[in-house]
Design an enzyme around this catalytic site. Structure first.
Site, PDB file in Angstrom:
ATOM      1  N   GLU A   1      11.086  16.657  48.539  1.00  0.00           N
ATOM      2  CA  GLU A   1      12.237  17.518  48.456  1.00  0.00           C
ATOM      3  C   GLU A   1      12.961  16.620  49.317  1.00  0.00           C
ATOM      4  O   GLU A   1      14.313  16.826  49.193  1.00  0.00           O
ATOM      5  CB  GLU A   1      11.926  18.939  49.183  1.00  0.00           C
ATOM      6  CG  GLU A   1      13.030  19.734  49.067  1.00  0.00           C
ATOM      7  CD  GLU A   1      12.637  21.289  49.329  1.00  0.00           C
ATOM      8  OE1 GLU A   1      11.611  21.422  50.174  1.00  0.00           O
ATOM      9  OE2 GLU A   1      13.524  22.167  49.078  1.00  0.00           O
TER      10      GLU A   1
ATOM     11  N   PHE B   1       3.632  25.391  41.541  1.00  0.00           N
ATOM     12  CA  PHE B   1       2.573  24.983  40.832  1.00  0.00           C
ATOM     13  C   PHE B   1       2.972  24.689  39.503  1.00  0.00           C
ATOM     14  O   PHE B   1       3.986  25.474  38.745  1.00  0.00           O
ATOM     15  CB  PHE B   1       1.233  25.669  40.775  1.00  0.00           C
ATOM     16  CG  PHE B   1       0.393  25.509  41.863  1.00  0.00           C
ATOM     17  CD1 PHE B   1       0.824  24.579  42.889  1.00  0.00           C
ATOM     18  CD2 PHE B   1      -0.810  25.774  41.913  1.00  0.00           C
ATOM     19  CE1 PHE B   1       0.212  24.527  43.919  1.00  0.00           C
ATOM     20  CE2 PHE B   1      -1.762  25.603  43.031  1.00  0.00           C
ATOM     21  CZ  PHE B   1      -1.156  25.136  44.238  1.00  0.00           C
TER      22      PHE B   1
ATOM     23  N   CYS C   1       5.099  29.794  42.812  1.00  0.00           N
ATOM     24  CA  CYS C   1       6.188  29.976  43.972  1.00  0.00           C
ATOM     25  C   CYS C   1       7.482  29.714  43.457  1.00  0.00           C
ATOM     26  O   CYS C   1       8.664  29.983  44.443  1.00  0.00           O
ATOM     27  CB  CYS C   1       5.582  28.942  44.889  1.00  0.00           C
ATOM     28  SG  CYS C   1       4.012  29.186  45.324  1.00  0.00           S
TER      29      CYS C   1
ATOM     30  N   HIS D   1      12.654  24.432  50.016  1.00  0.00           N
ATOM     31  CA  HIS D   1      11.330  24.978  49.761  1.00  0.00           C
ATOM     32  C   HIS D   1      10.315  24.646  50.931  1.00  0.00           C
ATOM     33  O   HIS D   1       9.686  25.616  51.538  1.00  0.00           O
ATOM     34  CB  HIS D   1      10.862  24.379  48.473  1.00  0.00           C
ATOM     35  CG  HIS D   1       9.466  25.199  47.854  1.00  0.00           C
ATOM     36  ND1 HIS D   1       9.466  26.584  47.925  1.00  0.00           N
ATOM     37  CD2 HIS D   1       8.340  24.891  47.770  1.00  0.00           C
ATOM     38  CE1 HIS D   1       8.354  27.017  47.516  1.00  0.00           C
ATOM     39  NE2 HIS D   1       7.690  25.778  47.416  1.00  0.00           N
TER      40      HIS D   1
ATOM     41  N   LYS E   1      10.013  28.322  56.573  1.00  0.00           N
ATOM     42  CA  LYS E   1       8.539  28.895  56.301  1.00  0.00           C
ATOM     43  C   LYS E   1       7.874  28.970  57.817  1.00  0.00           C
ATOM     44  O   LYS E   1       6.899  29.901  57.426  1.00  0.00           O
ATOM     45  CB  LYS E   1       8.014  27.496  55.710  1.00  0.00           C
ATOM     46  CG  LYS E   1       8.290  27.328  54.123  1.00  0.00           C
ATOM     47  CD  LYS E   1       7.578  28.385  53.177  1.00  0.00           C
ATOM     48  CE  LYS E   1       7.782  28.070  51.589  1.00  0.00           C
ATOM     49  NZ  LYS E   1       9.223  28.072  51.072  1.00  0.00           N
TER      50      LYS E   1
ATOM     51  N   HIS F   1       4.587  30.820  53.933  1.00  0.00           N
ATOM     52  CA  HIS F   1       4.707  30.460  52.599  1.00  0.00           C
ATOM     53  C   HIS F   1       4.353  31.686  51.978  1.00  0.00           C
ATOM     54  O   HIS F   1       3.137  32.005  51.560  1.00  0.00           O
ATOM     55  CB  HIS F   1       4.254  29.352  52.091  1.00  0.00           C
ATOM     56  CG  HIS F   1       4.466  28.937  50.843  1.00  0.00           C
ATOM     57  ND1 HIS F   1       5.479  29.737  49.935  1.00  0.00           N
ATOM     58  CD2 HIS F   1       4.017  27.955  49.975  1.00  0.00           C
ATOM     59  CE1 HIS F   1       5.536  29.201  48.597  1.00  0.00           C
ATOM     60  NE2 HIS F   1       4.907  28.264  48.651  1.00  0.00           N
TER      61      HIS F   1
ATOM     62  N   THR G   1       3.582  20.837  53.511  1.00  0.00           N
ATOM     63  CA  THR G   1       2.787  19.803  53.226  1.00  0.00           C
ATOM     64  C   THR G   1       3.287  18.513  53.308  1.00  0.00           C
ATOM     65  O   THR G   1       4.258  18.331  52.843  1.00  0.00           O
ATOM     66  CB  THR G   1       2.016  20.037  51.749  1.00  0.00           C
ATOM     67  OG1 THR G   1       3.052  20.103  50.715  1.00  0.00           O
ATOM     68  CG2 THR G   1       1.495  21.817  51.758  1.00  0.00           C
ATOM     69  N   PRO G   2       2.458  17.614  53.505  1.00  0.00           N
ATOM     70  CA  PRO G   2       3.102  15.977  53.502  1.00  0.00           C
ATOM     71  C   PRO G   2       3.846  15.956  52.322  1.00  0.00           C
ATOM     72  O   PRO G   2       5.113  15.366  52.256  1.00  0.00           O
ATOM     73  CB  PRO G   2       1.915  15.271  53.640  1.00  0.00           C
ATOM     74  CG  PRO G   2       0.780  16.089  54.402  1.00  0.00           C
ATOM     75  CD  PRO G   2       1.103  17.623  53.845  1.00  0.00           C
ATOM     76  N   ALA G   3       3.103  15.846  51.178  1.00  0.00           N
ATOM     77  CA  ALA G   3       3.674  15.411  49.862  1.00  0.00           C
ATOM     78  C   ALA G   3       4.870  16.310  49.524  1.00  0.00           C
ATOM     79  O   ALA G   3       5.920  15.823  48.946  1.00  0.00           O
ATOM     80  CB  ALA G   3       2.831  15.540  48.682  1.00  0.00           C
TER      81      ALA G   3
END
Lengths: 398, 258
Positions: A304, A385, A165, A293, A322, A327, A297-299
């Site tokens: 960020e 990733f 990404c 970004h 987003k 995304h 997502t929680p994490a």
């Protein structure tokens, strides 16, 4: 770094085709997400789908590259004067001096997935791709780069960047280096990624897909909404007296932490942002807008937000878009750079659509409401990733 | 326009040729390693991950570490360019076959290993490298384009860059459309210094035939074989080679052996 002039730029996403469609949707706070209607048995989730891709075959001369991903590339290429800008660059510098640097995550793997659903078993029992899909170039990573190279006639260095990404943000960095090192005088950069089973069911297997439209940075966020998009920009060395939008800095880094989870404090993200600012010689307090970004997502959003809080004063307007586009994976870098460029151009700074309940972890930089304010610099973050990060700094030459 | 770089360290792995030393011996006098392993065991990964790593990751990390060690450079300091024509075709085959039969059974680990930059990701994690890493493809011009990017990074400020090229075997129905056999990997630590062979690169028009050297004969069907003219030239002490650089384009490489 020597500034790069941006001669043309464009995006095509669930918000529509080209800059005007994006300006309008951002101004109206209108999401392009819809209930998932992609594939034979759609997963229960929301997606950002580009209308009409399945109805528009590539022109016959490009039929070798025919697939959903290259169709979207072709649709995006035809918006906002991008092809004219490439033609101008080729006329001015020669085709050998115009580079092609394209980012993607899944390329045209949707075509490979389709082949596996339509295998033809031959006389000795071996499964084969159906005849219409026996085209090697659509079953490999470089498919979009190769297509753009052929469709534009550029003959300089030509490559597809595939860092998940962060791909189509890193293309700006690579093009800037190619031009600075003297390998090219101009470049077409950008990226394209289309919806396919691999990403929908892949992210689902990681339990990262929300059943609802995504809510970036909301305290109740529970995952991402996937989307598809394509976008491009034509860049060249800025000349004295140039007026207009420019790439002023880029920063790349690695998390060195985990294949699919970010560094918990966003350390890699900080390195990318700091490097982009340093390369541009710009102080963090001079950045007016940051497109995060912000995958929802929680994490990811937690990491960020910590990185942003550690680096920027409270005056920064930062948002995730987003929930407008979904995304868009390997295309996120170009689409969100385009949104940052629009903000820089107009002073209309988008808010974080979809979010309503602030998360205590987020600093005051992360804004839910849109606003209007003239700014000097805009930034875009794209993380992928493998802990692969890229931040881009854009400015304007008066 | 000419780009330059010095080669400080080389890593290599091909079937029956499990190191750069083995490659030199093969090119020098035809010596082959007895009982060469069928797959590298990348020491950068913890033992449990070493066995589970996809072939593409195993070969990439093995040659990357070998090149870094040969260059006496700390791996975590090296920005990296990972070059692979296809990433991991066996995982692509798995993903497509699973999606066609039982899509909600896709393995999360296979999915995150399916990204083209999986090897780059495992490398940066294993080495603790927070410096930039990229991953790219240019079809059969992948190696030449990655070599250009690595040298361009040197020209724009990097002191040393790690270039890692690899491809693995294709499997299943995909193998008929995208044939690639065996495992092949090569890595170079390139720098702006002066200890090692000097490369001068220039991009031009032309075509390049199939590689024909001794190393090329060890991996004649691997998708990354277009890198082999350079490794054969380095091993044999030849002053020049040409690499495929795209449709109608070649990268001329002059080599001044140190």
């Amino acid at each position: 770094m020597p500034p790069l002039a941006i001669r043309a730029f464009t995006a095509t996403s669930a918000l529509g085709r080209g800059l005007d469609a994006h300006r309008r949707a951002l101004r109206e706070g209108r999401s392009g997400l819809r209930r998932n209607d992609f594939g034979a048995q759609p997963l229960d989730c929301w997606i950002g789908r580009v209308d009409g891709v399945e109805d528009e075959a590539l022109p016959a001369e490009w039929s070798q590259w025919e697939c959903r991903n290259n169709r979207l590339a072709w649709i995006a290429l035809q918006q906002d004067g991008v092809l004219d800008a490439v033609r101008n660059a080729i006329a001015q510098y020669g085709a050998e001096r115009v580079a092609v640097v394209i980012g993607t995550s899944t390329s045209s793997i949707g075509a490979t997935e389709e082949a596996y659903t339509r295998l033809i078993t031959d006389a000795d029992g071996t499964p084969n791709f159906p005849a219409d899909l026996q085209r090697p170039i659509i079953h490999t990573v470089h498919s979009p780069g190769d297509f753009v190279q052929h469709a534009t006639g550029a003959r300089g260095p030509a490559v597809t960047v595939a860092t998940a990404c962060s791909s189509s943000a890193k293309v700006f960095a690579q093009a800037a280096r190619l031009i600075e090192a003297g390998l090219a005088d101009a470049a077409i950069v950008g990226g394209v990624d289309t919806l396919c089973g691999s990403v929908i069911y892949g992210f689902n297997s990681l339990q990262l897909v929300s059943k609802n439209p995504c809510k970036p940075f909301d305290a109740t966020r529970d995952g991402l909404s996937l989307g598809e998009a394509g976008g491009f920009a034509v860049v060249e060395r800025a000349q004295d007296g140039d007026v207009g939008l420019q790439l002023r800095g880029y920063g790349e880094s690695s998390d060195a932490h985990h294949m699919s989870a970010p560094h918990p404090e966003g350390l890699g993200a900080q390195f990318a942002m700091r490097d982009a600012l340093a390369r541009g010689g710009v102080d963090a307090s001079d950045v007016g807008y940051l497109n995060l970004h912000g995958t929802a997502t929680p994490a990811n959003d937690r990491a960020e937000s910590l990185a942003v809080k550690a680096m920027f004063p409270d005056t920064l307007h930062a948002s995730s878009t987003k929930a407008y586009t979904g995304h868009t994976l390997g295309a996120a870098g170009i689409v969100e750079s385009v949104i940052a460029l629009l903000a820089l151009e107009s002073g209309e700074l988008p808010g974080t659509l979809g979010a309503s309940t602030p998360d205590a972890i987020c600093g005051p930089q992360i804004r839910f409401a849109s606003t209007a304010q003239a700014i000097r610099y805009a930034m875009n973050n794209s993380f992928g990733f493998g802990g692969n990060n890229c931040s881009l700094l854009f400015g304007r030459s008066a | 326009m000419t780009l330059t770089a010095t080669i400080e360290g080389i890593g290599f792995w091909a079937p029956g040729v499990p190191s750069w030393e083995a490659a030199l011996a093969l090119v020098r006098d035809g010596t082959r390693v007895d009982n060469a392993p069928s797959r590298p065991s990348p020491q950068l990964l913890p033992p449990n991950e070493r066995r589970r790593a996809p072939d593409s990751v195993a070969v990439a990390l093995d040659v990357a570490l070998a090149a870094s060690t040969a260059a006496a450079r700390d791996p975590k300091t090296l920005p990296s360019v990972f070059a692979s024509m296809h990433g991991d075709l066996a995982i692509t085959d798995y993903m497509c076959a699973t999606l066609a039969s039982q899509p909600d059974a896709v393995s999360p680990i296979k999915f995150h290993n399916s990204v083209h930059n999986a090897a780059a990701g495992y490398w940066t994690i294993g080495a603790g490298a927070m410096v930039p890493a990229t991953s790219l493809s240019a079809y059969d011009a992948t190696f030449a384009q990655a070599l250009i990017e690595a040298c361009v990074q040197l020209a724009t400020g990097a002191e040393a860059v790690l270039l890692v090229a690899f491809d693995a075997a294709s499997t299943g129905p995909l193998a008929k459309v995208q044939p690639s056999a065996g495992l092949l990997g090569g890595a170079l630590v390139l720098s702006r210094g002066d200890r090692g062979p000097r490369l001068s690169l220039s991009l031009g028009d032309g075509t390049v035939g199939e590689p024909a050297g001794a190393l090329a004969s060890c991996a004649p069907h691997n998708a990354m074989r277009p890198m082999l003219p350079l490794f054969d030239a380095l091993a044999a002490g030849k002053p020049h080679c040409t690499l495929r650089a795209g449709p109608g384009r070649v990268l001329d490489v002059e080599i001044l052996h140190g």
